[in-house]
Design an enzyme around this catalytic site. Sequence first.
Site, short mmCIF file in Angstrom:
data_model
loop_
_atom_site.label_atom_id
_atom_site.label_comp_id
_atom_site.label_asym_id
_atom_site.label_seq_id
_atom_site.Cartn_x
_atom_site.Cartn_y
_atom_site.Cartn_z
N LYS A 216 -10.19 23.87 23.15
CA LYS A 216 -9.01 23.34 22.44
C LYS A 216 -7.95 22.96 23.46
O LYS A 216 -7.80 23.63 24.49
CB LYS A 216 -8.50 24.45 21.51
CG LYS A 216 -7.05 24.36 21.11
CD LYS A 216 -6.19 25.59 21.38
CE LYS A 216 -5.72 25.90 22.74
NZ LYS A 216 -4.56 26.79 22.86
N ASP B 299 -4.86 30.79 17.22
CA ASP B 299 -5.54 29.50 17.44
C ASP B 299 -6.88 29.40 16.70
O ASP B 299 -7.51 28.33 16.73
CB ASP B 299 -5.81 29.28 18.93
CG ASP B 299 -4.54 28.92 19.69
OD1 ASP B 299 -3.55 28.52 19.05
OD2 ASP B 299 -4.56 29.03 20.93
#
Length: 276
Positions: free
Chosen positions: A9, A136
């Site tokens: 990410k 996240d």
Amino acid sequence: MIVERAPAKLNLALHVRGRRDDGYHELETLFAFVADGDVITLAPAARASFAVTGPFAGALGVVEDNLVTRAARLFAECVAPVGPLAITLDKHLPVASGIGGGSADAAATLRALARLSGVVTDDPRLFAAAERLGSDVPACLFGRTAIGWGRGERLQAVEGLTGTPVLLVNPLVAVATSAVFARWDGIDRGPLPSGDATTIARAGRNDLAIPAKLIEPVIGEVIDALDAVAGAQLVRMSGSGATCFALFDKVAACHAAAERVRLAYPGWWCLETALT
Ligand code: C5P
């Protein structure tokens, strides 16, 4: 056997808007994902097992309380019962590096278990489990370029930047997310700009870069090295660091930059990839 990719990410922008009473920070961030990352493999087995392979297996330390095994336990508790599993994590991403390695692994585990159990991957119970595993993890479960609000768990997909060549560089120092947030100066520098992903990324910032550099000044050297290469369109730190990225128009420019960084800084980790 189920094989599930756990892509890295990036926070193309990360604006810290305020401290919350629960110890977290209110964020506005632009999440994006790249074509490479870790890989989770799981298969029903006579006895439960967990193994870590790959170039960063050693960096993970004690594996008993890994986010992968926690995700598997949470799935069994909150979503659907599962029998004993042999799970392998092939670790290609540096740990504690701002590109969501552990979060991506946890999200991939939830996705793999959902496939194994016939649960749809947009089941709200999966997102509830993801939120409990880390700030996240919901974004990694969503897996698409998206704006995140709150701790990053309120998500809205946004178009743009797919296929953009990107170079990731990490000086191989692990940075603790909580330590970086703790050094944030408390100044709200304003919201994310509106528009597509390109507009947001270009006009955005990473408000954690200043505190991260105070903790690990080498991050400043990584940014300077990427700023110095030809063709870099946007250079920024991701998450709480220490990984920084450069976006390019052309794969050839990205490759030339990677070669230059590898030659000048042989101890740094470099990954040539693309936004998905
Ligand atoms: O949610 P996660 O466990 O990944 O967060 C790690 C640490 O990072 C938290 O304990 C907190 O100190 C910090 N954090 C924060 N605000 C956020 C996300 C993380 O302060 N929005």
